[in-house]
Design a protein around this motif. Structure first.
Motif, PDB file in Angstrom:
ATOM      1  N   ARG A 170     -12.957  -5.370  12.004  1.00 41.71           N
ATOM      2  CA  ARG A 170     -13.934  -5.532  13.078  1.00 41.71           C
ATOM      3  C   ARG A 170     -15.223  -4.764  12.776  1.00 41.71           C
ATOM      4  O   ARG A 170     -16.320  -5.255  13.063  1.00 41.71           O
ATOM      5  CB  ARG A 170     -13.357  -5.062  14.424  1.00 41.71           C
ATOM      6  N   ASN A 171     -15.057  -3.564  12.206  1.00 43.76           N
ATOM      7  CA  ASN A 171     -16.243  -2.782  11.857  1.00 43.76           C
ATOM      8  C   ASN A 171     -17.092  -3.512  10.839  1.00 43.76           C
ATOM      9  O   ASN A 171     -18.311  -3.615  10.981  1.00 43.76           O
ATOM     10  CB  ASN A 171     -15.838  -1.416  11.308  1.00 43.76           C
ATOM     11  N   ALA A 172     -16.411  -4.028   9.808  1.00 41.90           N
ATOM     12  CA  ALA A 172     -17.139  -4.746   8.762  1.00 41.90           C
ATOM     13  C   ALA A 172     -17.829  -5.968   9.337  1.00 41.90           C
ATOM     14  O   ALA A 172     -18.991  -6.269   9.042  1.00 41.90           O
ATOM     15  CB  ALA A 172     -16.173  -5.148   7.656  1.00 41.90           C
ATOM     16  N   ASP A 173     -17.117  -6.650  10.201  1.00 48.58           N
ATOM     17  CA  ASP A 173     -17.636  -7.858  10.816  1.00 48.58           C
ATOM     18  C   ASP A 173     -18.876  -7.556  11.667  1.00 48.58           C
ATOM     19  O   ASP A 173     -19.880  -8.269  11.612  1.00 48.58           O
ATOM     20  CB  ASP A 173     -16.526  -8.437  11.686  1.00 48.58           C
ATOM     21  N   LYS A 174     -18.776  -6.475  12.403  1.00 49.89           N
ATOM     22  CA  LYS A 174     -19.876  -6.082  13.283  1.00 49.89           C
ATOM     23  C   LYS A 174     -21.101  -5.706  12.452  1.00 49.89           C
ATOM     24  O   LYS A 174     -22.229  -6.098  12.756  1.00 49.89           O
ATOM     25  CB  LYS A 174     -19.430  -4.888  14.126  1.00 49.89           C
ATOM     26  N   SER A 215     -15.779 -15.442  15.227  1.00 45.98           N
ATOM     27  CA  SER A 215     -15.618 -14.267  14.379  1.00 45.98           C
ATOM     28  C   SER A 215     -14.279 -13.591  14.664  1.00 45.98           C
ATOM     29  O   SER A 215     -13.667 -13.005  13.785  1.00 45.98           O
ATOM     30  CB  SER A 215     -16.774 -13.300  14.611  1.00 45.98           C
ATOM     31  N   LEU A 216     -13.802 -13.712  15.900  1.00 45.01           N
ATOM     32  CA  LEU A 216     -12.510 -13.119  16.255  1.00 45.01           C
ATOM     33  C   LEU A 216     -11.371 -13.802  15.512  1.00 45.01           C
ATOM     34  O   LEU A 216     -10.511 -13.137  14.920  1.00 45.01           O
ATOM     35  CB  LEU A 216     -12.303 -13.247  17.766  1.00 45.01           C
ATOM     36  N   THR A 217     -11.381 -15.135  15.504  1.00 44.87           N
ATOM     37  CA  THR A 217     -10.318 -15.841  14.790  1.00 44.87           C
ATOM     38  C   THR A 217     -10.423 -15.587  13.297  1.00 44.87           C
ATOM     39  O   THR A 217      -9.422 -15.458  12.606  1.00 44.87           O
ATOM     40  CB  THR A 217     -10.367 -17.358  15.057  1.00 44.87           C
TER      41      THR A 217
END
Lengths: 362, 247
Positions: A170-174, A215-217
């Motif tokens: 999640r951090n990377a995604d954010k 992005s969650l999936t």
């Protein structure tokens, strides 16, 4: 003497934590089964009170309150359900004329008894959780069911690992969505770009609206692949080091054979599969000492005695149509049950007493 | 007394199942999907605890059973119930949950054996190319090498219908299985705490549980619909890459 807080049953100040896992398991099995045998109010009250005291003593008052807080609504549901839907019973509490519903005293009593039993059992399980750590669990069950015990321990390890990885992903995604507008899961795009750019990209509005879910999936999928590949590597690594080599798993024996260091050992495994030479060892070793034998014998005797006495002396207990039979509980049953259920607390008391006495004589 | 008796009645088949699975001696590598997906399901269940009965655990058990075999589904169901209750509170419901979720996983495994995932999805992937090639060598050996265009078109048509059927059947199975799980758990409530109320009590218990079971079914449906195809592809690749066998 300052008594430290026990952490997951590891505190050395707690005598019960030093007990051999077999005796511990027998204590929990006996206590829980005895709490399930009878709806006699004395037994139920004893079981609930001692469970609550034990949880408060070993796990802390906070743990007890936490358990009771989620237990409370459930107990209320059980009591209400029984009172509302059970029409048996002779003593009438009150009647709602409009729905022609009669509420009886017996069904209310029954509901309370069942709820009390449920609460006691759940608190005993809470205490079980405090002491039956995964090393004790493995020690007990790995000889009987090695694969299942291993899987359970691995899952327990993978839970915090999964949470940690999820946070990382999640951090990377954010970070990616904050820094790059071209990143497909650009969830925070409106914080980065001003309104004008948003307007000019009106066509993509639908895309940005669904971006967070996408992005969650995406992250979930990444989490699954990451965990899976890692787990498979762990399994391979275990096999390469000879896991299950003695249980007749051919792949493991082959892996051992190809291992240059283990050539000698593997050879002996092939020729004479003696179980003694290559027995599975446990992560933590528990010695069965004379104290454990005494404790085991005590627990077994008390459990058997309490179980039989409760079963035979409370057979007359009935809720419907009239609550009766609550007076004929034998003293043996009550005594044996209370001794068994307070066994850990008595053990701590004995140690404290011994400590005090030894301090006095000096 | 019924609490004790029902626990014994449900516990004995569980012990028998566990020991039977133990005797098959699965390789650690084949167990890993079960471990990982169970851990994911447990985390999902614990995280989603504030919303009653809205959790991805059932969907993940269905996925495990569907892609990694009946025994994997069975084991996954048992582990998810046992270990998530270690975090959320163990109780008399644990054996029932273990059995109910095992049945859900087993059913999904049974379904997975009937519907061939490999053929459907890989043929679907190649439906726009001229020649249907077997990916990873083995999966569609029966359709590879066919140059007859009419035959090829038929294969493509069948394949894309195949994936729709697969998707629909699995997602519907997930929803129905969630409902059945809920019915088993409501029966547990009745048997353990309110059997004295008679048949009206059982009906009331089922009726009271219905909204929760619907929420459960909806969550399973949504989660399966989102993950079935993309995760299925990943599982399939994982199986061929690492040689994981269905249990």
């Amino acid at each position: 003497m300052q008594v430290g807080r026990s952490y997951r049953g590891y505190s050395l100040e707690r005598r019960f934590a030093l007990l051999h896992p077999v005796a511990m398991m027998l204590f929990f099995a006996g206590t829980i089964v005895i709490s399930l045998i009878s709806y006699h109010p004395v037994i139920l009250g004893l079981s609930f009170a001692l469970a609550a005291i034990s949880v408060a003593y070993y796990a802390g008052i906070k743990a007890l309150i936490q358990s009771l807080s989620w237990l409370g609504p459930m107990l209320i549901i059980v009591i209400l359900f029984n009172t509302v839907f059970n029409r048996r019973g002779a003593t009438e509490l009150f009647t709602i004329e409009r729905f022609q519903m009669t509420f009886t005293q017996e069904s209310l009593l029954f509901g309370i008894s069942v709820a009390l039993m449920m609460a006691a059992i759940i608190l005993w399980f809470r205490l079980y959780q405090e002491f039956m750590t995964s090393d004790r669990f493995l020690y007990l069950f790995a000889p009987i069911a090695p694969t299942l015990a291993l899987s359970i321990t691995m899952i327990q390890r993978w839970i915090p690992l999964t949470k940690y990885r999820w946070q990382q992903i999640r951090n990377a995604d954010k970070m990616l969505s904050d820094c790059s507008s071209s990143y497909p899961a650009s969830a925070q795009s409106d914080t980065v770009h001003d309104a004008a750019t948003q307007k000019s990209k009106g066509r993509h509005n639908r895309v940005t609206r669904f971006a967070p879910y996408k992005s969650l999936t995406h992250s979930l999928s990444a989490l699954m692949s990451w965990s899976m590949e890692d787990a498979i590597q762990a399994a391979d690594s275990m096999q390469a080091r000879g896991y299950q080599a003695n249980t007749g798993n051919r792949d493991s024996v082959r892996a051992l054979n190809s291992d240059s260091d283990g050539e000698q050992r593997a050879g002996t495994v092939h020729k004479s599969p003696s179980k003694k030479a290559f027995r599975r060892t446990s992560f933590r070793y528990f010695r069965f000492i004379s104290h454990d034998a005494v404790a085991l014998a005590l627990i077994a005797t008390l459990a058997l005695l309490a179980g039989l006495a409760i079963f035979f002396s409370t057979r007359g207990l009935a809720f419907f149509p009239i609550y009766r039979g609550a007076e004929d509980l034998s003293i043996t049953a009550a005594l044996a049950a209370s001794l068994l259920m307070s066994f850990p607390l008595l053990l701590e008391g004995k140690e404290q007493l011994r400590w005090r006495l030894s301090a006095q004589t000096k | 007394m019924t609490l004790l008796l029902s626990s014994i009645v449900v516990g004995i088949p569980l012990i028998v199942l566990a020991l039977t699975l133990e005797r098959t001696k699965p390789r650690p590598r084949d167990l890993m999907p079960v471990v990982v997906l169970s851990a994911l399901a447990i985390v999902g269940r614990v995280v989603a605890m504030p919303i009653p009965n809205f959790q991805p655990a059932t969907a993940l058990i269905v996925l495990t059973g569907f892609f990694f075999g009946r025994r994997a589904g069975l084991l996954s169901g048992m582990f998810v119930a046992l270990i998530s209750n270690m975090l959320m509170g163990q109780g008399p419901w644990t054996p029932w949950q273990m059995l109910a979720w095992s049945l859900v996983g087993y059913g999904a495994g049974f379904l997975g054996e009937r519907i061939s995932w490999g053929k459907a999805v890989i043929a679907d992937k190649h439906k726009n190319t001229d020649i249907v090639k077997g990916e990873y060598g083995t999966d569609i050996s029966d359709t590879s090498g066919k140059t007859d265009t009419r035959n090829n078109l038929q294969t493509k048509h069948r394949a894309s219908r195949g994936i729709t059927i697969l998707f629909a059947v699995t997602v519907i199975y997930g929803a129905v299985a969630s409902l059945i799980f809920g019915v088993i758990m409501d029966t547990q409530f009745f048997v353990a705490y309110a059997w004295e109320s008679g048949w009206s009590g059982l009906i009331a218990a089922l009726a009271m549980g219905l909204p929760f079971n619907m929420a459960h079914a909806a969550s399973t449906l949504i989660f399966l619909a989102l993950t079935l195809i993309p995760w299925g592809k990943k599982f399939h690749r994982l199986k061929t890459k690492y040689g994981i066998q269905s249990m």
